[in-house]
Design a protein around this motif. Structure first.
Motif, PDB file in Angstrom:
ATOM      1  N   GLY A  43      68.669  39.541  44.031  1.00 35.06           N
ATOM      2  CA  GLY A  43      69.275  38.530  44.881  1.00 35.06           C
ATOM      3  C   GLY A  43      68.406  38.115  46.049  1.00 35.06           C
ATOM      4  O   GLY A  43      68.891  37.442  46.967  1.00 35.06           O
ATOM      5  N   SER A 142      69.889  45.684  45.462  1.00 33.43           N
ATOM      6  CA  SER A 142      71.271  45.223  45.382  1.00 33.43           C
ATOM      7  C   SER A 142      72.202  46.394  45.078  1.00 33.43           C
ATOM      8  O   SER A 142      71.773  47.444  44.578  1.00 33.43           O
ATOM      9  N   THR A 166      71.518  44.185  49.310  1.00 32.73           N
ATOM     10  CA  THR A 166      72.022  42.849  48.998  1.00 32.73           C
ATOM     11  C   THR A 166      73.289  42.911  48.148  1.00 32.73           C
ATOM     12  O   THR A 166      73.629  43.961  47.602  1.00 32.73           O
ATOM     13  N   LYS A 167      73.978  41.781  48.081  1.00 34.18           N
ATOM     14  CA  LYS A 167      75.184  41.615  47.261  1.00 34.18           C
ATOM     15  C   LYS A 167      76.312  42.548  47.688  1.00 34.18           C
ATOM     16  O   LYS A 167      77.089  43.047  46.854  1.00 34.18           O
ATOM     17  N   SER A 198      74.869  39.815  52.344  1.00 36.76           N
ATOM     18  CA  SER A 198      75.425  39.105  51.190  1.00 36.76           C
ATOM     19  C   SER A 198      75.085  37.636  51.347  1.00 36.76           C
ATOM     20  O   SER A 198      75.519  36.990  52.303  1.00 36.76           O
ATOM     21  N   ARG A 200      76.174  35.372  49.452  1.00 37.67           N
ATOM     22  CA  ARG A 200      77.383  34.613  49.127  1.00 37.67           C
ATOM     23  C   ARG A 200      78.319  34.503  50.334  1.00 37.67           C
ATOM     24  O   ARG A 200      78.817  33.419  50.654  1.00 37.67           O
TER      25      ARG A 200
END
Length: 288
Positions: A43, A142, A166-167, A198, A200
């Motif tokens: 990611g 991640s 990450t994530k 993150s 997102r």
């Protein structure tokens, strides 16, 4: 009489010469390089896109170079941030080298670039051995990759000046054991700061950008234990101020033995950049 030559060491020595020259080139321009290392699928491209977009929004002159074996997909994605981006195709090579990066930058790197993000080839083995003239090396993993990533790849995580998870938005769903991961990081790189992010949700992205800017200002104090044991790694890093390389062997507290931090290239500090936030306590982690 026969002479045995260690080709691997010869290649690394040549790379270190190129990295030293590249560090001087970037320092003269007031540019700080950030080397991003991770496995494929971690990611880091999505996270870097967010970092670049926020740097642009904050008025921080940033650019990126991304490396892959094939396709320019990542460069296309990163360009959506509004920052200047270039792709390096390695033609099957599993890592970037300082000479490759220097050739790609010459004639392209925009004047006044403060931050240069280098997205290395997705690989935690080969790239870990190659200095790219960076000021900050970040190892990313991640939550989907397993808690033992740091101990499986001790060089990549052991030479990092910052570790990024990450994530995190799916950490619970995949059963990520955060404490086990942090124990592994501490085992291979005691004291290294760890940030959770993150792309997102946006969690941790501002803190990461602020951390990078502080490092660019010369305020990053962490020196990996593994780096102290690698003469080659230490000797290839200089201040970028024309004083040449300095060993990190002073009193073991992460300075250069003379109380000075690496030069930031004479550019303005991030505190003077509109929208740049100070590093919060959680971003500093357990940095000395």
């Amino acid at each position: 009489m026969c002479r045995t030559v260690d080709l691997h060491q010869a290649v690394l020595a040549r790379n270190d010469e190129n990295a030293l020259a590249l560090r001087g080139y970037l320092g003269d321009r007031g540019t700080v390089a950030v080397n991003l290392l991770s496995s494929p699928g971690s990611g880091k491209t999505a996270l870097l896109e967010q970092l670049l977009a926020r740097a642009v929004a904050a008025g921080v002159p940033a650019a990126a170079v991304t490396a892959d074996l094939a396709t320019e997909n990542d460069a296309t994605r990163l360009a959506r941030s509004g920052a200047p981006v270039r792709q390096i195709l390695t033609d099957g090579l599993c890592h970037l080298e300082a000479g490759m990066l220097r050739r790609r930058l010459e004639g392209w790197l925009p004047e006044g670039t403060r931050l240069l993000f280098v997205e290395n080839v997705g690989n935690l083995v080969c790239p870990a051995s190659y200095d790219l003239g960076e000021t900050l090396r970040i190892a990313l993993a991640s939550v989907t990759e397993g808690e033992d990533k740091p101990v499986k790849y001790p060089t990549a995580f052991g030479l990092a000046l910052l570790v990024v998870i990450t994530k995190t938005d799916i950490a619970d769903a995949v059963g990520f054991d955060r404490e086990a991961f942090l124990r592994g990081v501490e085992q291979v790189n005691p004291g290294v700061p760890v940030l959770e992010t993150s792309a997102r949700s946006g969690e941790g992205v501002d803190a990461l950008l602020a951390h990078v800017l502080r490092a660019a200002d010369g305020e990053e104090a962490h020196v990996p234990v593994l780096a102290r044991e690698h003469e080659r790694y230490l000797d290839s890093h200089d201040h970028g101020d024309g004083t040449g390389p300095h060993r990190h062997d002073g009193d073991g507290d992460g300075d250069h033995g003379d109380g000075r931090r690496p030069s930031s290239g004479g550019r303005r500090r991030h505190d003077d950049v509109p929208g740049a936030a100070p590093v919060p306590a959680e971003a500093r982690g357990n940095t000395p």
